[in-house]
Design a protein around this motif. Sequence first.
Motif, PDB file in Angstrom:
ATOM      1  N   SER A 125       1.006  -0.866  -0.205  1.00 16.37           N
ATOM      2  CA  SER A 125      -0.039   0.082   0.420  1.00 16.37           C
ATOM      3  C   SER A 125       0.711   1.413  -0.033  1.00 16.37           C
ATOM      4  O   SER A 125       0.153   2.172  -0.732  1.00 16.37           O
ATOM      5  CB  SER A 125      -1.212   0.039   1.016  1.00 16.37           C
ATOM      6  OG  SER A 125      -1.520   1.167   0.989  1.00 16.37           O
ATOM      7  N   ILE A 126       1.751   1.324   0.793  1.00 16.16           N
ATOM      8  CA  ILE A 126       2.526   2.584   0.484  1.00 16.16           C
ATOM      9  C   ILE A 126       4.075   2.302  -0.660  1.00 16.16           C
ATOM     10  O   ILE A 126       3.827   3.856  -0.675  1.00 16.16           O
ATOM     11  CB  ILE A 126       3.621   2.461   2.397  1.00 16.16           C
ATOM     12  CG1 ILE A 126       2.955   2.546   3.924  1.00 16.16           C
ATOM     13  CG2 ILE A 126       4.920   3.671   1.818  1.00 16.16           C
ATOM     14  CD1 ILE A 126       3.498   2.235   4.620  1.00 16.16           C
ATOM     15  N   PRO A 149       5.072   5.795  -6.581  1.00 20.48           N
ATOM     16  CA  PRO A 149       3.826   4.480  -7.582  1.00 20.48           C
ATOM     17  C   PRO A 149       5.119   4.470  -8.966  1.00 20.48           C
ATOM     18  O   PRO A 149       4.848   3.682  -8.925  1.00 20.48           O
ATOM     19  CB  PRO A 149       3.645   6.033  -7.582  1.00 20.48           C
ATOM     20  CG  PRO A 149       3.487   7.265  -7.183  1.00 20.48           C
ATOM     21  CD  PRO A 149       4.682   7.000  -6.125  1.00 20.48           C
ATOM     22  N   GLN A 207       2.512   1.463  -3.346  1.00 22.15           N
ATOM     23  CA  GLN A 207       1.417   2.198  -4.201  1.00 22.15           C
ATOM     24  C   GLN A 207       1.267   3.523  -4.441  1.00 22.15           C
ATOM     25  O   GLN A 207       2.197   3.916  -4.867  1.00 22.15           O
ATOM     26  CB  GLN A 207       0.070   1.741  -4.231  1.00 22.15           C
ATOM     27  CG  GLN A 207       0.846  -0.227  -4.373  1.00 22.15           C
ATOM     28  CD  GLN A 207      -0.742  -0.875  -4.116  1.00 22.15           C
ATOM     29  OE1 GLN A 207      -1.476  -0.768  -3.789  1.00 22.15           O
ATOM     30  NE2 GLN A 207      -0.934  -1.626  -5.587  1.00 22.15           N
ATOM     31  N   ARG A 208       1.340   4.425  -2.562  1.00 21.70           N
ATOM     32  CA  ARG A 208       0.726   5.385  -2.854  1.00 21.70           C
ATOM     33  C   ARG A 208       1.763   6.348  -2.955  1.00 21.70           C
ATOM     34  O   ARG A 208       2.545   8.031  -3.596  1.00 21.70           O
ATOM     35  CB  ARG A 208       0.222   5.189  -1.153  1.00 21.70           C
ATOM     36  CG  ARG A 208      -1.487   5.412  -1.549  1.00 21.70           C
ATOM     37  CD  ARG A 208      -2.090   5.128   0.179  1.00 21.70           C
ATOM     38  NE  ARG A 208      -1.994   4.458   0.656  1.00 21.70           N
ATOM     39  CZ  ARG A 208      -0.933   4.689   2.122  1.00 21.70           C
ATOM     40  NH1 ARG A 208      -1.359   5.963   2.962  1.00 21.70           N
ATOM     41  NH2 ARG A 208      -0.826   4.391   2.742  1.00 21.70           N
ATOM     42  N   ARG A 209       3.279   5.916  -2.032  1.00 22.99           N
ATOM     43  CA  ARG A 209       4.069   7.077  -1.699  1.00 22.99           C
ATOM     44  C   ARG A 209       5.609   6.937  -2.702  1.00 22.99           C
ATOM     45  O   ARG A 209       6.300   7.750  -3.644  1.00 22.99           O
ATOM     46  CB  ARG A 209       4.776   6.504  -0.203  1.00 22.99           C
ATOM     47  CG  ARG A 209       5.952   7.631  -0.182  1.00 22.99           C
ATOM     48  CD  ARG A 209       6.397   7.240   1.510  1.00 22.99           C
ATOM     49  NE  ARG A 209       5.736   7.809   2.506  1.00 22.99           N
ATOM     50  CZ  ARG A 209       6.341   6.906   3.715  1.00 22.99           C
ATOM     51  NH1 ARG A 209       7.575   6.809   4.217  1.00 22.99           N
ATOM     52  NH2 ARG A 209       5.888   6.750   4.148  1.00 22.99           N
TER      53      ARG A 209
END
Length: 126
Positions: free
Chosen positions: A94-95, A101, A97-99
């Motif tokens: 998740s991190i 990409p 993907q968000r922080r």
Amino acid sequence: MSTMAVQVITFVILLLAMTCEEVRGQNLNINLQSLMRDLNNPDLVEFQVACVANQGPCDERGRQLSLYIPVLFEGGRCFRCSREENRNLRVLVSILQRRYPRCWNAIIAVRQKSSGPKPQARGCTR
């Protein structure tokens, strides 16, 4: 049962046994505190992503992530890992993907095996 079917079943069993042997004995040992510390170090993130994306050298953690991240990518879970480790691996994804990409895209490109140019892991955190 035909000879071909027996050969296919034997091959699948051998493949599964080799995969299990490859993972056996490895301790993923991913805790949330060390994970968060590592994700705050862009150089370390790039190093590990380069390993997972087959674009650079690997240390022990990178080899472990190379085994487990693809499983999570396909919607599965790490059966060798504890509940906490599975949760922490999902947090990691998740991190990323968000922080990061661009780093995540480098990992995805390896899994998709597209024929086009591959996103580079080096520099993906900038």
